[in-house]
Enzyme design. Structure first.
Site, mmCIF file in Angstrom:
data_model
loop_
_atom_site.group_PDB
_atom_site.id
_atom_site.type_symbol
_atom_site.label_atom_id
_atom_site.label_comp_id
_atom_site.label_asym_id
_atom_site.label_seq_id
_atom_site.Cartn_x
_atom_site.Cartn_y
_atom_site.Cartn_z
ATOM 1 N N ARG A 168 0.827 -1.216 0.000
ATOM 2 C CA ARG A 168 0.000 0.000 0.000
ATOM 3 C C ARG A 168 0.864 1.269 0.000
ATOM 4 O O ARG A 168 0.502 2.272 0.602
ATOM 5 C CB ARG A 168 -0.966 0.019 1.199
ATOM 6 N N SER A 247 -11.564 0.021 2.669
ATOM 7 C CA SER A 247 -10.801 -0.268 3.887
ATOM 8 C C SER A 247 -10.243 1.035 4.454
ATOM 9 O O SER A 247 -9.443 1.705 3.794
ATOM 10 C CB SER A 247 -9.651 -1.227 3.576
ATOM 11 N N GLU A 350 -5.841 4.455 5.821
ATOM 12 C CA GLU A 350 -5.461 4.274 4.419
ATOM 13 C C GLU A 350 -5.836 5.499 3.573
ATOM 14 O O GLU A 350 -5.054 5.930 2.737
ATOM 15 C CB GLU A 350 -6.106 3.003 3.859
#
Length: 358
Positions: A168, A247, A350
């Protein structure tokens, strides 16, 4: 160089930004520019940089948390289009809708991104976050990224290695004020209409095959879409569980020592026979943020206000309608504090935050 100006129809003052995000949250921007070509994107960025004006880049808005006060500067919405497929080589303009692009590659019988179906947002955002799901990450197929380098004031082409991909993360996320993605190039696989080898156990179970097997790419895509929809991870304006950024927290990656301390906390809180999810990650382990949230007491649907945990997935924080960004952040902070107290792990958000912090 002759100064380029944008067509007036592309400019809005005191422009609402909430409708441009999947959360449907956030205040207005002082100025909103919508760019439909790469040249317009570059011109808008240069104009803002030359004037010293704060600049906010918006693609699909699926990874943005904008403060209630909005953005005091220029918001640049990238609405470029372009889908080019030459054999197994794919090039996407940054503004292309990602899930539509995935569908078109599957229709062409190509493999490599079929398990990334249903992910909201634009193609240009995928290398920034190194988007991944169900066993696939774009870092496995991205060959080059064309971006405008605001420091060098020129358009550059970066190889996969130069993108510095990790979980990520990427060069673009490491230097968020430097690069504006214009185009993304991928190298896909012609496996005779079959998918790439299935890597994710949940996907394999849903498909009724073993990990490492291949299935028709279209079948893999449809299966992933069903799995995502069951978790509220496919956009649906009628479903408040999808008024989210997907998410909200990344899965924590722990060193070996941190993992041992975590196991001790789990045993103390839940019992010695409870084994948390764990996956090798370099020299340490990655565990599940969703599991941590649930075991810390934040179950599906948690919350009593207009911002709550999704009724379908504990990793998604949602706007139930009428929420403010502060409502969302209050919930996020409560979850972070609860997980830290329970397991000694600090969750990291995130989505990108604008004008606010967790």
């Amino acid at each position: 160089m002759e100064k380029r100006t944008l067509r007036p129809v592309q400019l809005l003052n005191d422009a609402p930004l909430a409708p441009l995000t999947t959360f449907r949250l956030g205040g207005p921007a002082t100025r909103l520019v919508t760019a439909t070509t790469d040249d317009e994107v570059v011109a808008a960025v240069r104009e803002a940089d030359d004037a010293g004006t704060p600049l906010l880049i918006i693609g699909g808005g699926s990874n943005l948390v904008i403060g209630d006060k909005g953005f005091d500067g220029t918001a640049l919405r990238i609405a470029t289009t372009g889908f080019s497929l030459d054999g197994t080589r794919l090039e996407l303009a940054a503004g292309e809708v990602w899930t539509d692009a995935v569908a078109r590659t599957v229709e062409a019988g190509l493999a490599g991104i079929e398990c990334l179906a249903g992910i909201p947002g634009s193609a240009g955002a995928t290398p920034i976050q190194n988007v991944g799901a169900y066993g696939q990450d774009v870092s496995a197929t991205v060959t080059e990224v064309v971006a405008y380098d605001r420091t060098a004031r020129e358009t550059v082409t970066l190889t996969n290695a130069e993108c510095a991909f990790s979980y990520r993360h990427s060069l673009f996320k490491e230097h968020p004020e430097r690069y504006v993605v214009l185009r993304v190039r991928f190298g896909l696989e012609d496996a005779g209409g079959l998918s790439a080898p299935v890597k994710y156990a949940e996907t394999a179970r849903a498909l009724g095959v073993g990990v490492g097997d291949r299935v028709p790419a279209g079948r893999a895509r449809e299966t992933v879409l069903k799995l995502r929809a069951g978790k509220g991870m496919v956009l649906d304006p009628e479903d408040h569980d999808t008024w989210s950024a997907g998410s909200f927290f990344t899965n924590p990656v722990l060193t070996a020592d941190e993992y041992e301390a975590f196991l001790a906390r789990v045993a103390e809180r839940l019992g010695a026979d409870v084994a948390p999810p764990a996956f090798p990650a370099g020299e340490g382990f990655k565990t599940s943020a969703a599991w941590l949230i649930d075991k810390a007491g934040f179950t599906k649907g948690y919350g009593s206000g207009p911002a709550r945990i999704s009724t379908k997935h504990t990793l998604a924080l949602t706007n139930r309608g009428g929420a403010t960004t502060e409502d969302l952040l209050a919930l996020a902070r409560e979850v972070v504090a609860g997980v830290r107290e329970a397991f000694g792990i600090t969750l990291v958000n995130e989505p990108v935050t604008v004008g606010v912090t967790l």
